[in-house]
Design a protein around this motif. Structure first.
Motif, mmCIF file in Angstrom:
data_model
loop_
_atom_site.group_PDB
_atom_site.id
_atom_site.type_symbol
_atom_site.label_atom_id
_atom_site.label_comp_id
_atom_site.label_asym_id
_atom_site.label_seq_id
_atom_site.Cartn_x
_atom_site.Cartn_y
_atom_site.Cartn_z
ATOM 1 N N LYS A 44 20.884 -6.009 -9.013
ATOM 2 C CA LYS A 44 21.038 -7.034 -10.046
ATOM 3 C C LYS A 44 22.504 -7.286 -10.363
ATOM 4 O O LYS A 44 22.924 -8.442 -10.557
ATOM 5 N N GLU A 53 25.766 -10.819 -18.701
ATOM 6 C CA GLU A 53 24.400 -10.899 -18.191
ATOM 7 C C GLU A 53 23.685 -9.547 -18.125
ATOM 8 O O GLU A 53 22.473 -9.471 -18.302
ATOM 9 N N TRP A 72 21.227 -22.697 -3.984
ATOM 10 C CA TRP A 72 22.635 -22.405 -4.261
ATOM 11 C C TRP A 72 23.518 -22.968 -3.160
ATOM 12 O O TRP A 72 23.071 -23.141 -2.019
ATOM 13 N N LEU A 103 26.230 -14.772 -7.642
ATOM 14 C CA LEU A 103 25.921 -16.112 -8.143
ATOM 15 C C LEU A 103 27.092 -16.683 -8.923
ATOM 16 O O LEU A 103 27.431 -17.866 -8.776
ATOM 17 N N ARG A 113 19.239 -17.815 -11.662
ATOM 18 C CA ARG A 113 19.441 -16.399 -11.951
ATOM 19 C C ARG A 113 18.133 -15.723 -12.324
ATOM 20 O O ARG A 113 17.850 -14.601 -11.880
ATOM 21 N N ASP A 114 17.337 -16.358 -13.143
ATOM 22 C CA ASP A 114 16.055 -15.762 -13.554
ATOM 23 C C ASP A 114 15.164 -15.534 -12.340
ATOM 24 O O ASP A 114 14.488 -14.495 -12.236
ATOM 25 N N ASP A 139 24.261 -10.801 -9.771
ATOM 26 C CA ASP A 139 24.926 -11.578 -10.820
ATOM 27 C C ASP A 139 26.350 -11.952 -10.419
ATOM 28 O O ASP A 139 26.796 -13.086 -10.610
ATOM 29 N N MET A 194 16.544 -12.436 -10.456
ATOM 30 C CA MET A 194 16.267 -11.183 -11.152
ATOM 31 C C MET A 194 14.786 -10.808 -11.066
ATOM 32 O O MET A 194 14.439 -9.636 -10.886
#
Length: 396
Positions: free
Chosen positions: A383, A319, A128, A390, A3-4, A387, A7
């Motif tokens: 974003k 998040e 992923w 994912l 995720r980081d 989120d 982003m």
């Protein structure tokens, strides 16, 4: 952490999103004529490790398949890319260069954010599992619209969940609004041709006056919502065009009515259609005229599946708030129509509204010739949908 990485990549490509949005805004194309827009989108994916289907459905639709490292769930993300027949009055330096055509509903932004998000997911696809299908949809604005034809293509038959967003300048940037359950109204497009017998105003008994017949028809249609629909259900029947122009002393022999019906439930839509035809048959008998009704139910009610909506909102609250979001707010259903509902008839998912209030004082609603969005909302959308994607891929 995956995720980081996503982003951070989106942060680094915010200017690219803005640039893409401005390109699409500058070169808008109306529904079913989006040849150059579709070609631009297809070129964006050239050389990337994806499967691209073009000319999907009844127009220039595109479906892009991104396969992750291992098999898993299949998640679809959709953005529309058609514009409207509106003469732009924004004065923006990237205003439309196509006279009489304008992106006045944010579809330029929808496409821009999703292109960049898709590319980021492609670059991270070895980190992923599952599959992501990117749906670039043509012709959202004009019936019969593009969504149903894309669903009917079979390319989404393996999709487990689908998500989409819409920008709204009357909502604060940094806010996402949602409705669980019925979120947008269904909309049926209606054309009625009434044929009578013309004559002279001095001898009405020798004619069958379509003006009188049509006037009675318009008034009686209002009894559908007021007398045939449960008061707790939403229903609106509108005649927006009464084409009966003639001369003061001539009894018209034909005219055309155009309108629409809106409803929040498919069963209510069926009741409206049934009684519309019933009143038409009664009109023909009462006034001795011929009544031809073209009734097209092109936009079903948009039903946000409660489970997928709840999961998406939970992810955003965990998040997004304090990061790219200020708040997430539940709102009543929107009586506008949106053909994303066609996907949700078959695939579980949710459609969210993203605040895009411009920084200037005056705000103009969707479909206004001065419509504009705050371009900071592009990153918010990317974003948020990132989120949600994912989380959906990782969910058991």
């Amino acid at each position: 952490m995956l995720r980081d990485k996503l982003m951070n990549m989106l942060n680094e490509r915010e200017e690219e999103m803005i640039s893409l949005r401005r390109h699409f805004h500058e070169y808008p194309e109306i529904s079913f004529q989006e040849k150059e827009t579709s070609a631009f989108i297809a070129r964006f994916y050239e050389g990337k490790e994806v499967e691209v289907h073009t000319h999907v459905g009844n127009g220039y639709g595109i479906v892009v398949t991104i396969k992750g490292k291992n098999p898993g769930k299949t998640i679809a993300l959709r953005a529309d890319f058609d514009a409207l027949k509106i003469e732009e009055q924004t004065g923006l330096p990237f205003a439309s260069k196509n006279p009489g055509v304008m992106h006045a509903c944010g579809h330029d932004g929808h496409t821009a954010y999703l292109l960049v998000l898709a590319d980021c997911l492609i670059r991270l696809k070895d980190e992923w599992d599952g599959t992501v299908k990117i749906v670039h949809q043509h012709a959202e604005e004009q019936a019969p619209a593009g969504a149903k034809s894309i669903v009917d293509s079979g390319l989404l038959d393996d999709v487990d969940e689908i998500y989409g967003i819409h920008f709204y300048p009357d909502y604060e940037t940094g806010t996402i609004f949602y409705t669980s359950g019925y979120a947008y109204a269904g909309c049926s497009d209606i054309n009625v041709h009434i044929q009578g017998t013309g004559g002279h105003g001095s001898a009405p008994h020798k004619a069958n006056d379509v003006i009188v017949a049509a006037s009675s028809f318009v008034m009686n249609l209002q009894t559908i919502a007021s007398r045939r629909i449960n008061p707790y259900d939403m229903a609106v029947v509108t005649i927006g065009s009464f084409e009966g122009v003639g001369s003061s002393n001539v009894i018209k022999d034909n005219l055309i009515l155009r309108g629409d019906a809106r409803y929040m439930d498919l069963e209510v839509g069926k009741v409206i259609e049934e009684h519309f035809h019933r009143i038409g048959r009664g009109l023909a008998e009462m006034y001795d005229v011929k009544v031809d009704i073209e009734y097209n139910s092109d936009y079903p009610p948009l039903y946000n599946h409660p489970e997928q909506t709840a999961k998406a909102i939970a992810v955003l609250e965990k998040e997004g708030i304090g990061d790219y979001l200020d708040t997430v707010v539940a709102v009543p259903a929107n009586t506008g129509a949106e053909d994303f509902g066609q996907y949700l008839l078959k695939i579980p998912g949710a459609f969210l509204n993203v605040g895009a209030r411009p920084e200037q004082a005056e705000v103009f609603d969707n479909h206004h010739p001065k419509f504009d969005i705050n371009e900071k909302s592009l990153l918010v959308a990317a974003k948020a949908v990132g989120d949600i994607t994912l989380a959906a891929l990782l969910a058991k």
